[in-house]
Motif scaffolding. Structure first.
Motif, PDB file in Angstrom:
ATOM      1  N   GLY A 199       2.416   1.569  -3.550  1.00  0.00           N
ATOM      2  CA  GLY A 199       1.391   1.845  -4.555  1.00  0.00           C
ATOM      3  C   GLY A 199       0.833   3.255  -4.450  1.00  0.00           C
ATOM      4  N   THR A 200       0.508   3.677  -3.237  1.00  0.00           N
ATOM      5  CA  THR A 200      -0.033   5.027  -3.058  1.00  0.00           C
ATOM      6  C   THR A 200       1.036   6.089  -3.298  1.00  0.00           C
ATOM      7  N   ILE A 202      -0.295   1.383  -8.121  1.00  0.00           N
ATOM      8  CA  ILE A 202      -1.309   1.094  -7.110  1.00  0.00           C
ATOM      9  C   ILE A 202      -2.212  -0.051  -7.558  1.00  0.00           C
ATOM     10  N   VAL A 242       0.838  -1.201   0.000  1.00  0.00           N
ATOM     11  CA  VAL A 242       0.000   0.000   0.000  1.00  0.00           C
ATOM     12  C   VAL A 242       0.874   1.253   0.000  1.00  0.00           C
TER      13      VAL A 242
END
Length: 383
Positions: A133-134, A145, A130
């Motif tokens: 990806g973010t 993401i 996470v």
């Protein structure tokens, strides 16, 4: 010709030598901005596009978690720990039950310790996916993401098969874990790790050498080792500044006393280094998961504990190496069924302290790159 006195008057009034009038601007970034990684508000003072000061405003997600723990039985507090760093619930639960076990003098069975190691490293992978990806999304890339959440979905599905819940798993128990592995679960886990390893090579090739990504992150948000230590940074934030400190190595707990960990350290101390440390930690966690599967001992998954836990009077602190850094649980027992005092050391909260220092002097376009590189979770900041 302008005199020195005229120049001083112009500077005081905000008028440049060319006659252009300038004025500081106050900008609120958040608390609903998509790039604040939660409900964080940053009050920024800008001169043009240059940040002169930054004040974080927190508390929008405050739920009184520590007071809730003090008003629940020891075993009842486990599920609330999932809501702190909600991207690392298994790690939160391990820190909490470890503190209670330390208070009571309980040592979980070896099988339970290896199960915890396996699930904790899978949770670390999910959290870093996470974060990466973010971070790519923060800097304008959509593909990372999508790939990251695709892989994270495999971990959540395995957690659902193991504990019955995908997100807030509520799987750890004082003295062990809730369930043993379902039939075929370890084989599915091994197959997933094989796929993930190949997918991470693609992610590395997509981001790490990308010219735009590198220009937005290299040399931005520099933290030197002394500064990192002075601010109490831990986890990837600290190791990206050249400080080799990892609780799994320096203060090993549970099965980490038997399974060696190889922390990844970089010297650059910038946003790119913090991203790359997390990427390499995923590969190390894959290795640790395979070691745990290969060495998984037989036997019981928990020790016998009373229904109503009443630890003896005393206090304890238990820390684990969470995905964000040192996650610690401090408990005081008065001999009753409820903790007399509970306090959490959330690494996101501690790591957030350095953000104003990192922002100062950078352009507004760098603000999101710097904030995203800290990988904070506001559930853990506000608690």
């Amino acid at each position: 010709m302008a005199t020195n006195q005229d120049t001083d008057l112009q500077a005081q009034s905000g008028i440049s030598a060319e006659g252009t009038k300038t004025q500081e601007m106050l900008l609120n970034l958040g608390p609903q901005h998509p790039s604040t990684h939660g409900v964080l508000r940053l009050i920024m003072t800008l001169e043009g596009e240059t940040i002169t000061s930054c004040t974080p405003v927190i508390g929008y997600l405050h739920r009184g978690l520590e007071k809730i723990l003090e008003n629940r039985p020891y075993m009842g507090g486990i599920r609330y720990m999932d809501n702190a760093d909600y991207l690392s619930p298994m790690l939160n639960e391990t820190a909490y039950v470890g503190a209670v076990e330390q208070l009571m003098g309980i040592e979980p069975p070896r099988r339970a310790q290896y199960i915890r190691l396996l699930t904790n490293e899978m949770q670390r992978i999910a959290s870093h996916l996470v974060g990466i990806g973010t971070y790519g999304l923060d800097l304008g890339a959509t593909t990372p993401i999508l790939w990251a959440f695709r892989d994270r979905e495999g971990i959540l599905s395995l957690f659902e098969a193991l504990g019955g819940s995908r997100f807030n798993v509520n799987y750890m128990r004082v003295g062990g874990v809730l369930h043993d592995f379902p039939k075929g679960w370890l084989d599915e886990c091994s197959a997933f790790l094989d796929r993930l390893e190949e997918n991470m090579k693609e992610m590395d090739a997509l981001l790490s050498g990308n010219e735009i990504f590198m220009s937005r992150t290299q040399g931005v948000g520099y933290i030197d080792p002394q500064q990192a230590l002075a601010y109490g940074l831990t986890g990837p934030m600290l190791r990206a500044s050249g400080v080799n400190w990892d609780l799994r190595v320096n203060r090993p707990y549970m099965a980490y006393r038997e399974v060696p960990v190889n922390p990844y350290v970089r010297q650059e101390g910038d946003c790119y280094a913090r991203y790359y440390v997390r990427l390499q930690e995923i590969n190390e966690s894959i290795r640790l998961c395979r070691v745990a599967i290969d060495k998984m001992p037989g036997g019981a998954i928990s020790t016998r504990t009373p229904i109503a836990l009443r630890p003896p009077r005393g206090e304890t602190y238990f820390g684990v190496e969470s995905s964000k850094g040192e996650l610690g649980v401090y408990l005081i027992s008065d001999g009753g069924e409820y903790p007399w005092r509970a306090k959490l050391r959330g690494p996101s909260f501690v790591n957030l302290q350095i953000v104003p220092e990192l922002m100062r002097g950078h352009k507004m376009s760098d603000a999101i790159a710097i904030l995203g590189s800290t990988d904070i979770v506001l559930g853990e900041v506000d608690r």
